[in-house]
Scaffold this active site. Structure first.
Site, PDB file in Angstrom:
ATOM      1  N   ASP A 176       0.808  -1.218   0.000  1.00  0.00           N
ATOM      2  CA  ASP A 176       0.000   0.000   0.000  1.00  0.00           C
ATOM      3  C   ASP A 176       0.839   1.265   0.000  1.00  0.00           C
ATOM      4  O   ASP A 176       0.328   2.351   0.259  1.00  0.00           O
ATOM      5  CB  ASP A 176      -0.931   0.001   1.212  1.00  0.00           C
ATOM      6  CG  ASP A 176      -0.195  -0.187   2.525  1.00  0.00           C
ATOM      7  OD1 ASP A 176       1.051  -0.305   2.493  1.00  0.00           O
ATOM      8  OD2 ASP A 176      -0.856  -0.238   3.584  1.00  0.00           O
TER       9      ASP A 176
ATOM     10  N   HIS B 166       9.057  -3.041  -3.857  1.00  0.00           N
ATOM     11  CA  HIS B 166       8.353  -3.583  -2.697  1.00  0.00           C
ATOM     12  C   HIS B 166       9.376  -4.106  -1.693  1.00  0.00           C
ATOM     13  O   HIS B 166      10.340  -4.780  -2.062  1.00  0.00           O
ATOM     14  CB  HIS B 166       7.410  -4.702  -3.131  1.00  0.00           C
ATOM     15  CG  HIS B 166       6.513  -5.185  -2.039  1.00  0.00           C
ATOM     16  ND1 HIS B 166       5.557  -4.380  -1.447  1.00  0.00           N
ATOM     17  CD2 HIS B 166       6.414  -6.393  -1.425  1.00  0.00           C
ATOM     18  CE1 HIS B 166       4.916  -5.072  -0.526  1.00  0.00           C
ATOM     19  NE2 HIS B 166       5.419  -6.297  -0.498  1.00  0.00           N
TER      20      HIS B 166
ATOM     21  N   CYS C 228       5.152  -0.206   2.613  1.00  0.00           N
ATOM     22  CA  CYS C 228       5.747  -1.536   2.779  1.00  0.00           C
ATOM     23  C   CYS C 228       7.071  -1.488   3.530  1.00  0.00           C
ATOM     24  O   CYS C 228       7.445  -2.460   4.182  1.00  0.00           O
ATOM     25  CB  CYS C 228       5.920  -2.208   1.423  1.00  0.00           C
ATOM     26  SG  CYS C 228       6.900  -1.252   0.246  1.00  0.00           S
TER      27      CYS C 228
END
Length: 790
Positions: A100, A256, A103
């Site tokens: 979102d 990520h 991370c």
């Protein structure tokens, strides 16, 4: 199904503990009013470790991994040789985190406490630190880092003061939690390298990010742009004494972040993370971010102050080379029980595993009832233990244990034939004796024949090792003695370097598959110093202990049944041919340990026996003297075993080795020692003799004046006597005055008596033998040993 029952996050296993963690975390943050950076007081010292999964079957283990582990990032980093490339350290697994935009905080929070930063505790602490504290040092380091970046160096970009301030304000806004219009459609704005540096200072704990150097295309794999996020972030705003030296390890791929955690009790590897990357034939140090120029010159010192740096050996790119690289030690699980979510999740997994097993057994029984002739998916019943059949590459099954499906079917076929063959009464019909066999040949236990065709493997394919072989409990060191590296199951239990070395040596032999190593036990494949008929003393003792039970069933004693629970034996591939035969059918290579020819050792004069430190001679067929004696002894026993009964090949009246703490058997050829202890005793005796040789010579020189002085004293008047008189007034010594009464009747005083001078001990220390003049004061054995090795 278990996929639906297992929670997709650790905190879902116990919501009360998760709430307790979320309550404690903001209370632990200390916010000074004098401009010092906000920081945690105690909770930054916690570390999470995943539970072991090897005790579960591969199918259920896959369910656990699907629930908790981010396989995509793990596979991507491993394929790029950024993660788990070093076999000397423990394997790291990537846990799932929300994507979102927050991370980085999710991954950091999960690494320490097992919960994600859904309450934005870490993100709020980051934003308040950038807004409320003195950030001039952070800004200065960020400017230095930016000026060294590729964008500024290659493009010649120059910023004025206004540009720098605007960029810094933009970085502060990116850390805010109020972002209704975040970029890329995420709930929060993604964070950059400077945010990681500020975060590690808030936590007072180093952060290591494992990442690729280039941003790559998902389809073609081509490079898009350089990635600078990977590297080491040190809490340089704090003295090293006030920081926690165990780092937080994160992985970064595809924009990520994920936490990279170790597995609890995963094996003998070191709990550490390498501080180098292995790329393009060399080892490259990880970048240490946001260092000033003076700090960059003392980078090694800073790493040792803020991290627990150790050196570990790794294999070099060139064959036979070893390098020492730096690695940072990792913390073990230290969460208190009241906030430990891993224990609760593990209990839930165990409960679901029992239910999953019951459902699987019930489904198989129903399928078998509907179609009894159809096998009920044997792949689902595989166990993580090798089949007990020697040299069988398959794994045993729940229904056919301790055999695999192939060997179980072949055993049933053989048992169906045995009643017909053994129907005759009398000795010919003894169970276990196969009719039609040669004389003296007993029934051979079931063994795997690789040449025998099979109708498709019902068990695991031999070319695809079980996942259990790669699990954490099977992580063992290389089979080569003294090798510090970790084995590779694809190289038959050897590390890559030892495997390549064995391949080079094996290429000189015409038929290396039939080549037996005299330094290895043929039953357990262990390196030993002495063998008895090809097996070590441990296996030999076991065969003699089982002799009575073996004779009662008329079966030849099996050499050594390997333990099913020993993981070191699971990764060792057995020999391509079986040595479990008896009688006249036994090949000489399986019984003798001396099947090598001198041509196999071309280019070297070392002894042919593996592990022997001495040199061989052509007269001894390439062996040293000690190994040649053992070779002749074993060869004589092998020749005699062909004429004797099957039980006559066992050694009789064996004695344990006289060496201290030695469990092998001794030999009369080596004075009651085994070969290894005999060599050690002889070496010790030789070194003591060599060390005291000068002392002995000096003592001989001191004795020379004494002997010359003694010769001046009067001797016995008898010509055959050389004794010295006790008193000058007498002519005969005491021995001649009182002759020996045991002298024969034909002897009289006039006959000369045979000379019998007093014997002298051997010059070698700790030697009980007598020396002689021909050997310079040594006994024959010590003199010969001195001539051979001195």
């Amino acid at each position: 199904m278990a996929e639906q029952v297992l929670p997709q996050a650790l905190y879902l296993s116990n919501m009360r503990k998760a709430v307790k963690i979320r309550e404690r975390t903001p209370e632990d943050i200390f916010k000074p009013t004098n401009g010092i950076i906000h920081h945690f007081k105690t909770m930054h010292r916690y570390t999470l470790e995943m539970f072991r999964t090897c005790q579960f079957c591969p199918q259920f283990r896959e369910i656990i991994h699907k629930a908790l582990i981010d396989k995509n990032i793990q596979a991507s980093l491993e394929s790029q040789k950024k993660l788990n490339w070093c076999r000397e350290v423990r394997k790291l697994v990537a846990l799932k985190t929300n994507g979102d935009g927050n991370c980085l905080m999710h991954a950091t929070s999960q690494y320490m406490w097992g919960v994600q930063d859904t309450d934005l505790v870490l993100r709020k602490a980051l934003f308040s630190t950038l807004k409320e504290t003195d950030t001039r040092n952070f800004k200065f380091r960020w400017q230095l880092e930016s000026l060294k970046s590729q964008e500024f160096v290659e493009t010649g970009l120059c910023y004025d003061t206004r540009n720098w301030n605007d960029e810094w304000d933009n970085l502060i806004k990116m850390a805010s939690t109020d972002t209704p219009m975040a970029r890329s459609g995420l709930q929060y704005n993604s964070l950059e390298e400077i945010h990681i540096f500020v975060l590690c200072n808030i936590l007072r704990r180093p952060i290591i990010v494992i990442s690729d150097k280039m941003l790559r295309s998902l389809e073609s794999g081509s490079n898009f742009a350089p990635l600078k996020v990977g590297g080491i972030y040190l809490p340089l705003h704090w003295p090293a004494q006030e920081c926690y030296r165990y780092p937080i390890v994160l992985g970064y791929d595809s924009h990520h972040f994920v936490p990279l955690v170790t597995l609890k009790d995963s094996g003998p590897e070191i709990r550490a993370v390498p501080l180098v990357n292995r790329d393009r034939g060399r080892f490259e140090d990880l970048k240490v971010h946001f260092l000033t120029d003076p700090e960059n010159e003392m980078k090694e010192k800073l790493l040792k102050e803020y991290l627990m740096v150790i050196e570990i050996p790794v294999q070099g790119w060139d064959h036979g080379t070893t390098h020492l690289i730096n690695a940072a030690k990792l913390d073990e699980a230290n969460l208190p029980k009241e906030i430990n979510l891993v224990d609760d999740y593990f209990e839930l997994v165990q409960h679901e595993y029992k239910k999953w097993q019951e459902n699987s057994e019930q489904g198989r029984s129903e399928m078998h009832a509907q179609n009894p002739m159809e096998s009920s998916l044997p792949q689902l019943s595989l166990m993580d233990v090798k089949c007990e059949t020697p040299n069988c590459p398959f794994f045993m099954s729940v229904n056919t244990q301790p055999l695999c499906h192939e060997c179980s079917e072949r055993r049933q076929k053989n048992q169906n034939k045995l009643p017909k063959l053994n129907s005759k009464p009398g000795p010919e019909g003894l169970p276990g004796m196969a009719l039609g066999a040669s004389r003296g040949e007993a029934y051979e236990p079931l063994a795997w024949n690789p040449e025998e065709p099979t109708g498709g493997p019902h068990s695991a394919p031999p070319t695809a090792p079980s996942p259990f072989l790669f699990s954490e409990t099977t992580a063992m060191k290389c089979r080569s003695p003294g090798c510090p590296f970790t084995l590779n199951v694809q190289h038959n239990g050897f590390c890559e370097r030892c495997h390549n070395a064995r391949q080079l040596h094996a290429s000189h032999a015409a038929d290396h598959t039939r080549h037996l190593d005299p330094g290895k036990c043929q039953a357990c494949l262990q390196d030993v110093t002495r063998t008895f008929n090809g097996i070590c003393s441990t296996c030999f003792k076991r065969t003699t202990a089982e002799a009575s039970s073996s004779l009662s069933t008329s079966l030849p004693p099996s050499c050594h049944q390997r333990s099913k629970s020993d993981p070191s034996q699971l990764v060792r591939s057995p020999s391509p041919h079986s040595c479990h035969r008896a009688g006249n059918d036994a090949p000489a290579g399986c019984l003798s340990q001396a099947a090598r020819t001198p041509g196999d050792r071309t280019g070297t004069s070392k002894c042919r026996k593996a592990g022997c430190m001495y040199f061989g001679t052509p007269e001894n067929k390439g062996f040293c003297t000690l190994c040649f004696i053992e070779y002749r002894e074993n060869k004589h026993l092998v020749a005699a075993s062909g004429k004797a009964s099957p039980t006559a090949s066992r050694f009789q009246n064996t004695i344990p080795c006289l060496g201290r703490e030695c469990g092998t058997l001794g030999s009369t050829m080596f004075e009651g020692y085994c070969q290894k202890c005999f060599i050690e005793a002889q070496n010790q005796r030789f070194h003591e003799a060599k060390r005291t040789e000068e002392q002995l010579r000096s003592s001989q020189r001191r004795d020379v004046p004494r002997t010359t002085q003694s010769t001046s004293r009067p001797k016995c008047a008898r010509a055959s006597c050389k004794n010295i008189l006790a008193c000058r007034s007498e002519e005969l010594c005491m021995e001649c005055q009182h002759p020996n009464p045991r002298m024969g009747p034909g002897a009289h005083r006039g006959e000369p008596a045979p000379e019998d001078p007093p014997k002298q001990r051997c010059w070698a220390p700790a030697c009980d033998h007598f020396g002689n003049a021909k050997c310079n004061g040594y006994c024959n054995e010590c003199f010969q040993f001195k001539q051979m090795y001195g």
